[in-house]
Write an enzyme that holds these catalytic residues in place. Structure first.
Site, PDB file in Angstrom:
ATOM      1  N   LYS A 109       1.466  -3.232   6.547  1.00 53.32           N
ATOM      2  CA  LYS A 109       1.876  -3.512   5.172  1.00 53.32           C
ATOM      3  C   LYS A 109       3.398  -3.450   5.031  1.00 53.32           C
ATOM      4  O   LYS A 109       3.995  -4.260   4.300  1.00 53.32           O
ATOM      5  CB  LYS A 109       1.206  -2.517   4.217  1.00 53.32           C
ATOM      6  N   TYR A 156      -2.477   0.163   9.913  1.00 48.13           N
ATOM      7  CA  TYR A 156      -2.610  -0.457   8.592  1.00 48.13           C
ATOM      8  C   TYR A 156      -1.333  -0.275   7.779  1.00 48.13           C
ATOM      9  O   TYR A 156      -0.776  -1.244   7.242  1.00 48.13           O
ATOM     10  CB  TYR A 156      -3.793   0.140   7.845  1.00 48.13           C
ATOM     11  N   SER A 212       0.819  -1.206   0.000  1.00 43.87           N
ATOM     12  CA  SER A 212       0.000   0.000   0.000  1.00 43.87           C
ATOM     13  C   SER A 212       0.854   1.258   0.000  1.00 43.87           C
ATOM     14  O   SER A 212       1.966   1.287   0.554  1.00 43.87           O
ATOM     15  CB  SER A 212      -0.898   0.009   1.242  1.00 43.87           C
TER      16      SER A 212
END
Length: 320
Positions: A145, A141, A117
């Site tokens: 990643k 998040y 991402s």
């Protein structure tokens, strides 16, 4: 021989699955349907309902279907929500990836394409993000990643794992009328849902240092992204040199204001968006170079902004 797509019943994963099938490459799906939909799974594609946290299920799937490589799309993808649910985010994205890698090692599966991402960059201080831009994630998040990328790197050192990570930016549009973005947090679904409910979409902040005062982002079509996943898998299958990470970026941003104008033009629904306060942590501009991916992964922008909006709008309306 087949490729496994984790999260293959989701918006992005379903496009990846169909891109594989269009190249006559066998594929199998593992998805727990926490955010995916079984209606997105094509006929005649094996579908195993279950979690990537279930190592026994993964190993059985690898063995039963002759899996030789994995495209790992499954994950908890809501950056904002991850701040409130960090442990859940790490369980799904870090522990889940570790379990997947262990299952791969135990069954001799040695190739993986990882869905990473743009969140790994946080708020970059450059006009054009490259793969070497400093990584400074600002949410669990984004951190999860980046940890996933590190895990692939370290597993490659330990076992010879062949891998690459594709860093996504803002994925929009639809390649098929029966597959659409159902995220409650993404811009296009929010705008379409508002219009279909007779409400006015809103923009968070119009006083940024950009040409029209609204945030500038890198919007890419989901079908273009899916093609590059297949190209990455083919490169791994052929044993060709491959970079550890690629940005799937346009090189040229689009403002939220431009998105709103295009939505009004495409849908035929005239509206003036409401202006809400800025959201904390929203950078004025994030745009990435896709040069490396263009060189190696057949990456290019095949759709105009109007085509992206129209494809997404048609799929959303068909869904009812």
């Amino acid at each position: 021989m087949a490729w496994l797509v984790t999260g293959g019943a989701g918006y992005i994963g379903a496009h990846v699955v169909r891109a594989f099938r269009e190249q006559d490459i066998d594929v199998v799906i593992v998805d727990d349907l926490s955010s995916g939909h079984d209606s997105f799974v094509p006929e005649h594609v094996p579908f195993v309902r279950g979690s990537i946290l279930d190592q026994e299920l993964l190993e059985k799937t690898f063995t039963d279907h002759g899996v030789t490589g994995v495209v790992h799309v499954a994950g908890f993808k809501y950056a904002g929500v991850s701040v409130q649910r960090p442990l859940h985010t790490y369980e799904q994205n870090v522990t889940g990836t570790a379990v997947l890698l262990q299952a791969m090692q135990n069954t001799g599966v040695e190739k993986i394409v990882f869905s990473s991402s743009a969140a790994v960059y946080g708020t970059p201080d450059v006009d054009l993000v490259t793969e070497d831009t400093a990584k400074s994630p600002e949410s669990p998040y984004g951190e999860s990643k980046l940890i996933g990328e590190w895990m692939l790197r370290d597993q490659a050192v330990a076992t010879g794992l062949a891998h690459t990570s594709l860093r996504y930016f803002n994925v929009v549009g639809s390649g098929y009328p029966d597959v659409y973005d159902t995220s409650p947090h993404n811009l296009f679904p929010l705008v379409f849902d508002a219009l279909l409910a007779g409400k006015t979409p809103r923009i968070n902040g119009d006083d940024y240092p950009t040409p029209d005062g609204t945030c500038v982002r890198d919007y890419i079509h989901v079908g273009d992204l899916a093609i590059s996943h297949v190209a990455a898998a083919a490169r791994l299958d052929a044993g060709q040199p491959i970079e550890p990470v690629y940005n799937l970026g346009s090189g040229d941003g689009v403002s939220v204001g431009e998105i709103m104008s295009t939505v009004a033009d495409v849908t035929g629904i005239a509206f003036t968006p409401e202006i809400a306060p800025r959201r904390q942590g929203d950078p004025a501009r994030i745009v990435a170079s896709g040069e490396l991916a263009a060189r190696d992964l057949d990456w290019r922008m095949r759709h105009s902004l109007a085509e992206m909006v129209l494809s997404a709008w048609n799929a959303r309306r068909q869904a009812g």
